[in-house]
Every structure is written in structure tokens, then in C-alpha cells.
Design a protein around this motif. Structure first.
Motif, PDB file in Angstrom:
ATOM      1  N   GLY A   1      40.846  40.341  45.272  1.00 30.15           N
ATOM      2  CA  GLY A   1      41.618  41.529  44.755  1.00 30.15           C
ATOM      3  C   GLY A   1      42.495  41.222  43.503  1.00 30.15           C
ATOM      4  O   GLY A   1      43.570  41.765  43.114  1.00 30.15           O
TER       5      GLY A   1
ATOM      6  N   TYR B   1      36.746  41.211  43.365  1.00 30.72           N
ATOM      7  CA  TYR B   1      37.101  41.903  44.405  1.00 30.72           C
ATOM      8  C   TYR B   1      37.347  41.241  45.777  1.00 30.72           C
ATOM      9  O   TYR B   1      38.174  41.726  46.502  1.00 30.72           O
TER      10      TYR B   1
ATOM     11  N   LYS C   1      41.633  45.835  45.116  1.00 25.75           N
ATOM     12  CA  LYS C   1      42.813  46.351  46.197  1.00 25.75           C
ATOM     13  C   LYS C   1      43.138  44.826  46.339  1.00 25.75           C
ATOM     14  O   LYS C   1      42.668  43.928  46.822  1.00 25.75           O
ATOM     15  N   ARG C   2      44.597  44.687  45.933  1.00 27.90           N
ATOM     16  CA  ARG C   2      45.125  43.380  46.344  1.00 27.90           C
ATOM     17  C   ARG C   2      45.157  43.046  47.775  1.00 27.90           C
ATOM     18  O   ARG C   2      45.523  43.924  48.621  1.00 27.90           O
TER      19      ARG C   2
END
Length: 203
Positions: A94, A91, A199-200
Motif C-alpha cells: 500500500g 499494492y 490502499k495503505r
């Protein structure tokens, strides 16, 4: 209770792979019976990579095909299998990497019908209470190797308590997992094997 020295020998197989003896059918059947009787499990774990770096957390397992490594200590990563796919999520950056469970060494643990006769060998142990099995499919070496360590225990499924394993991937990278506080065949919800998509991060 096994001494730390005796238990350490359970993981010597990583260095003794070449010495693995031909499997004895009865012993492998006992391991298969233990895996089959383990419908679910929760435990604490300590994971050590080939450079000696350690991470700890909690493990949830539900056969067939589901496992979750939830890392603690502020490590913002997750390794989870949802029944078909094994995914590693970071995370912080990402990113997510996924591959079929069947192409992972963990498939030995998560298979709906454990069949070790063709792919597994016993590894010699000088402690009669320890059972060590090395599983590797010679037809598919790219799937890696899993070395499982059990301790004989009447209260565990099939009389064998899973103490941990060493996974060796196709690049010979080794990761050792040691378990504690194992609880077998407890309720584990399917929601434990879901996750939020990462989430990138913007460049």
C-alpha cells in the motif's frame, strides 16, 4: 538475427563505462532521430536488477513523458509516468513513491525534444549492427545514467530498433530492461498511464 552472444555485448557498457569514446555527431543524431520518430511503442520486457532477480511484463510508451511497466506473474506492482511524474506503486504494502520524470534516467527516452549532444557518448561495440549510447548529465549526476542499446533495422523508426537499456541510479544500483515484440507508433490510449491509488495497509 543477432546471436545471444552478440546481443549480450550490447549491454557490456555497464562494465565499460570508463571506456566510452567521444560521441560522433552523426551517430548521436541518428539516435535522436530514432527517439523523435518513436511517438509510441508497446513491447514485452524482462527486467533484471543488480542481484540477478528478474520480473517480466508488458511496456507501453507514449512520448512525451508517458510510460507504463505492467508486471506479470502475480507481481502486484506498477511503474508508470503520466507525463510529469514517475510513480512506483506497490499494492501489496500500500505504498507509492513519486518523483519528477526529469529527475529520472528515463527522461532521456521520454523527452519531447531529445538532445543527446551534451550528455551522451557512444560506447564501443564490436558489432556494426549494434549502437550503444551512454547518457549522463554531468551537471546533474544525481539524476543517474541510462545506457541505451539499439540494433540497426530499416523497419524501425529512424532505422534503429530499441532493444533495451540499463539504468544506473545515483547510488550505482543497476536495472537492465530487455525488450521483445516491439511495435512502434501504434495507438496507445492515455488511460494506459493512469492507475488506482494504493490502499495503505493497516499495521
Amino acid at each position: 538475427m543477432l546471436s545471444s552472444k552478440s546481443f549480450a555485448r550490447a549491454f557490456v557498457p555497464v562494465a565499460l563505462v570508463a571506456l566510452a569514446a567521444p560521441a560522433q555527431a552523426n551517430d548521436l543524431k541518428s539516435v535522436e532521430a530514432s527517439l523523435s520518430a518513436t511517438q509510441s511503442m508497446t513491447a514485452n520486457f524482462v527486467q533484471t536488477d543488480g542481484k540477478g532477480r528478474q520480473m517480466a511484463g508488458t511496456l507501453s510508451l507514449k512520448r512525451p513523458g508517458k510510460i507504463r511497466f505492467a508486471y506479470g506473474g502475480g507481481v502486484n506492482m506498477l511503474l508508470v509516468a503520466n507525463g510529469k511524474t514517475l510513480s512506483f506503486i506497490d499494492y501489496d504494502v500500500g505504498q507509492k513513491s513519486s518523483w519528477p520524470i526529469a529527475k529520472s534516467p528515463l527522461s532521456v527516452l521520454l523527452s519531447p525534444n531529445p538532445d543527446l549532444g551534451r550528455i551522451a557518448r557512444l560506447v564501443p561495440s564490436d558489432n556494426p549492427q549494434v549502437v550503444v549510447v551512454r547518457a549522463r548529465d554531468a551537471r546533474r549526476p544525481e539524476f543517474g545514467t541510462l545506457v541505451l542499446a539499439f540494433i540497426k533495422s530499416a523497419s524501425a523508426p529512424g532505422g534503429l530498433r530499441l532493444e533495451g537499456w540499463t539504468a544506473i541510479d545515483a547510488q550505482n544500483k543497476k536495472t537492465t530492461v530487455r525488450l521483445s515484440n516491439q511495435r512502434y507508433n501504434v495507438a496507445v490510449p492515455d488511460s494506459a498511464f493512469t492507475y488506482a491509488e494504493p490502499k495503505r495497509k493497516k499495521a
